[in-house]
Design an enzyme around this catalytic site. Sequence first.
Site, PDB file in Angstrom:
ATOM      1  N   GLN A   6     -39.674 -12.881   4.667  1.00  0.00           N
ATOM      2  CA  GLN A   6     -38.611 -13.589   5.364  1.00  0.00           C
ATOM      3  C   GLN A   6     -39.183 -14.719   6.202  1.00  0.00           C
ATOM      4  OE1 GLN A   6     -36.974 -10.481   7.884  1.00  0.00           O
ATOM      5  NE2 GLN A   6     -39.038  -9.839   8.443  1.00  0.00           N
ATOM      6  N   ASP A  32     -41.705  -5.221  15.518  1.00  0.00           N
ATOM      7  CA  ASP A  32     -41.939  -5.991  16.747  1.00  0.00           C
ATOM      8  C   ASP A  32     -42.629  -5.174  17.826  1.00  0.00           C
ATOM      9  OD1 ASP A  32     -39.821  -4.376  17.859  1.00  0.00           O
ATOM     10  OD2 ASP A  32     -38.381  -5.797  17.015  1.00  0.00           O
ATOM     11  N   GLU A  77     -42.953  -0.506   8.445  1.00  0.00           N
ATOM     12  CA  GLU A  77     -42.336  -1.828   8.560  1.00  0.00           C
ATOM     13  C   GLU A  77     -42.552  -2.587   7.259  1.00  0.00           C
ATOM     14  OE1 GLU A  77     -40.746  -5.290   9.088  1.00  0.00           O
ATOM     15  OE2 GLU A  77     -40.526  -3.845  10.741  1.00  0.00           O
ATOM     16  N   ASP A 100     -34.887   1.850  13.369  1.00  0.00           N
ATOM     17  CA  ASP A 100     -34.695   0.555  14.034  1.00  0.00           C
ATOM     18  C   ASP A 100     -34.625  -0.514  12.951  1.00  0.00           C
ATOM     19  OD1 ASP A 100     -34.530  -1.461  15.885  1.00  0.00           O
ATOM     20  OD2 ASP A 100     -36.663  -1.453  16.382  1.00  0.00           O
TER      21      ASP A 100
END
Length: 557
Positions: free
Chosen positions: A285, A339, A359, A412
């Site tokens: 991304q 993050d 992640e 998350d």
Amino acid sequence: MIEPQAPAPPGSAQSWDGRGGTGGDADSPVRLPVRQDTGRFLVLAGVFVCAACGLVYELELVALATYLMGDSVTQASVVLSVMVFAMGLGSLAAKRLRRHAAAGFGAVEATLALVGGCSAMALYAVFAWTGDWGGVWANGPRCLLVAFSLATGLLIGAEVPLLMELIQRIRRQDAGGAIADLSAADYVGALVGGLAFPFLLLPFLGQLTGALITGAVNAVVGGALVLGLFRQDLTRRARGLLVAANVCVLVILATAAVLVDDFERAARHAMYGPDVRVALQTDVQEVLLTGGRDGRPLNLFLDGRLRVSGRDELRYHEALVHPAMNGPHARVLVLGGGDGLAVREVLRHTGVHRVDVVELDAGVVRLARRDPALSALNAHALDDPRVRVTAADAFDWLRGAPATAYDVVVSDLPHPGITASTKLYSQEFYGLARRVLAPRGRLTVHGGAVASRPRDFWTVDATLRAAGLRTAAYRTRGRQAGFAAGPDRAPADTAHADRDWGFVLAARHVPAPRLDPSGPHPRTLTGATLAADARAAERTRVPGLPPSTLVHPRYAG
């Protein structure tokens, strides 16, 4: 509109428009500077290149529209359906150009190169500088997407009838054989274009430069084919106009390619403000960081969505993590959270022995570790020796994870309405998460905004229940005006920005959203406010919603 034709006997001379014989210039064999077989090969090679360019334009519109406007299913459906419809119209319109096939094809390719090559930049410009106008222009970028899809489809559709006429001018063959040759070259070219876009153009050149270079290739091949092979079919004036048109197109595309970096910086400043510190394209991304110095709050954008706002991220992450940590929490799994902010809250609790982070985007993890402002915000949590980070898709990783391995699972992840995230909010995904939970383990899930998207939020709750878990919902409020922090995508306009986050706490037993009495004291959350937030969320319940599954997603885009 469609003229009936009688089939030609095999081997007979028949023009593409169905007339036999050799009357008229359009039916006369053209004089070529090369042998007929070489001429046919060059025409088919041109078909191959034009088909590849056409598919790149199509994929470019889909990709950029998905990035700018979200919901890849809707954007792909709009682009594909409009473009295929327009291709039919273009084929019919091209019938009037068959007697001037060479000049018509040259004009079509020059126009297609300009429209297709500049479409991504034009769409990005309109979104960046006018996307927040609202009112009548609220759907301006979507209207432009339809317009470019229509124009590109019309021009692509006009190619095949003109190319059929040109290849028949070289050497006559039955229409079925000519169509088979053209179709084969067209489909193979589409395959090459479809593979070149994600594996070559997008990662190495980017969306804007890739489209511009594709347009330049399209213009060069189309112009060379007409001016090289069919020069005798053109008047001197037509040759001059075609050369001038292609030169102008190439100059425009080359100028845009030279200025594309400055254009991207200006567009980013228009969308995100002048304080863009980091802008990079990872394998997954686009990642942008703004602020984070001289007292300005840090903002993290992922593919145009405000993922973290330094003004109020603490409310989100404390509400996400701390209610789930009330109980055994030696082994914690964080799904997403590259993050490092959810991990920061997990590590505030004593007794945490291991934290596994899964992640998808390794680039975000590197940024969270190396960027001074972001690593300071997450308290360097990802460098803690108890933390292990794996770059993987959460769904795929869970399929191979050991059973009953974790006391707490923190989900998350981006909003379920984002198409790429839908499978991470499915019954199958929660079934995998349930399998890795210890008998008294808890799973906490961000479910999006409660007030503005109650159906999505309570569909998350229904899906967790369908996976065999008991649930308790709660929310937290207090977003700063104009910010859409957290995983949801929302406009920066204050009137429309979501003002809450909803969460679902799930377990095999009946869970209760409470804070750990022996744990750290959150700065934005108390036991009383958590109980009130649970009651407030329950008042919004939408009963009777079916669960979301892989084959039948239930979330709105």
